[in-house]
Design an enzyme around this catalytic site. Structure first.
Site, short mmCIF file in Angstrom:
data_model
loop_
_atom_site.label_atom_id
_atom_site.label_comp_id
_atom_site.label_asym_id
_atom_site.label_seq_id
_atom_site.Cartn_x
_atom_site.Cartn_y
_atom_site.Cartn_z
N ASP A 92 33.78 40.60 19.21
CA ASP A 92 34.11 41.79 18.43
C ASP A 92 35.53 42.22 18.74
O ASP A 92 35.79 42.89 19.73
CB ASP A 92 33.13 42.92 18.74
CG ASP A 92 33.32 44.12 17.81
OD1 ASP A 92 34.40 44.24 17.19
OD2 ASP A 92 32.40 44.95 17.70
N HIS B 259 38.70 49.16 20.01
CA HIS B 259 38.27 49.02 21.40
C HIS B 259 39.40 48.54 22.33
O HIS B 259 39.15 48.32 23.52
CB HIS B 259 37.09 48.06 21.48
CG HIS B 259 35.98 48.41 20.54
ND1 HIS B 259 35.25 49.57 20.67
CD2 HIS B 259 35.50 47.79 19.43
CE1 HIS B 259 34.35 49.63 19.69
NE2 HIS B 259 34.49 48.58 18.93
#
Length: 290
Positions: free
Chosen positions: A188, A193
């Site tokens: 991911d 993030h």
């Protein structure tokens, strides 16, 4: 309208093949905090290839996370800004224990599109099977801010109740400062993030931890604490993501054992230690066990 529910639901399923081996499993386990202390036999079963057990939540990243949340949004009828996307929930049902290495055929499709008023929720289902039959079914709920309001079906409520009474177990797990940077190597790569500028554009003070990282940390805590470390007992794992976690914070998982008509269930509620109110969890859910 950026989301055309009819087109998204009518789109043909996507199929492909994924492969993984012990290195992928080890990287995933390290990404959710396994291996601490590094000499603990209970931790080595997650990171040492000679005795490797596969946590069922590895299914969410097997094959480098395909199709994943980002790839799941590359569909007919879906055109959204990643800065408005959050992971709302996840449900994993396993047909049998996951092998340390394997090749599987995967099929993915959007099975529901809900109108929450100020947001839309897409449900992306992925099914995997190998030569011996079905392995898992995985439903990801993708929350897209600002894309609701077209008058569509609202769908089920996202609210979940935290059980009354004292939990059967409480454990704390510190999230390392680099946890999201390590976890994203499993597939991911959403910049939310990792990139501070992107996180700021999305409305966050700094990059946030992947919801699926919290998901994996929580399942490991349940397995290690209440299931005697037996990963094969997990049958169904459902969660709702109710808040964000930042790397460097400490997760506190409360667990309640229950018996239902379907068998044994462990209910979980996870909050961030030090924020104050334990009644305001960042994750709630349940694990059905054998």
């Amino acid at each position: 309208m950026p989301i055309d529910a009819a087109a998204a639901l009518a789109a043909a399923p996507r199929t492909g093949e994924i492969t993984w081996d012990h290195k992928d499993v080890q990287l995933y386990h390290l990404g959710i905090g396994a291996g601490v202390p590094a000499t603990d036999p209970r931790e080595l079963r997650y990171v040492l290839e000679s005795r490797l057990h596969v946590l069922p939540s590895f299914a969410t990243v097997a094959g480098a996370g395909a199709p994943g949340v980002i790839a799941g949004l590359d569909r007919p009828g879906v055109d959204v800004d990643l800065a408005h996307v959050l992971h709302g929930g996840q449900r994993l049902r396993t047909a049998r224990p996951l092998p340390v290495r394997g090749t599987a055929a995967v099929t993915s499709r959007i099975t529901a599109v809900y109108d929450k008023g100020k947001a839309a929720v897409l449900v992306l289902r992925t099914e995997a099977a190998d030569a011996d039959g079905p392995l898992w079914t995985d439903d990801a709920e993708i929350y897209v801010r600002g894309e609701g309001g077209w008058g569509g079906e609202r769908g089920p409520s996202g609210r979940t109740e935290v059980p009354d009474g004292e939990p059967d177990a409480v454990v704390e797990r510190r999230v390392r400062e680099e946890q999201a940077l390590l976890y994203r190597l499993s597939g991911d790569r959403n910049p939310l993030h990792a990139d501070p500028a992107f996180a700021a554009r999305a409305g966050f003070a700094r990059p946030v931890l992947h919801g699926l990282c919290t998901y994996g940390i929580t399942l490991k805590a349940v397995v290690d604490t209440l299931l005697d470390g037996d990963v094969t007992r997990v049958r169904d794992y459902w969660t709702r993501f109710a808040g964000v976690v930042y790397p460097g914070e400490t997760l506190r998982a409360r667990m309640w054992r229950e018996r239902t008509g379907a068998g044994a269930v462990v209910r979980v509620a996870v909050d961030v230690a030090g924020r104050g109110d334990a009644a305001d969890p960042v994750l709630t859910g349940a694990v059905t066990v054998a």
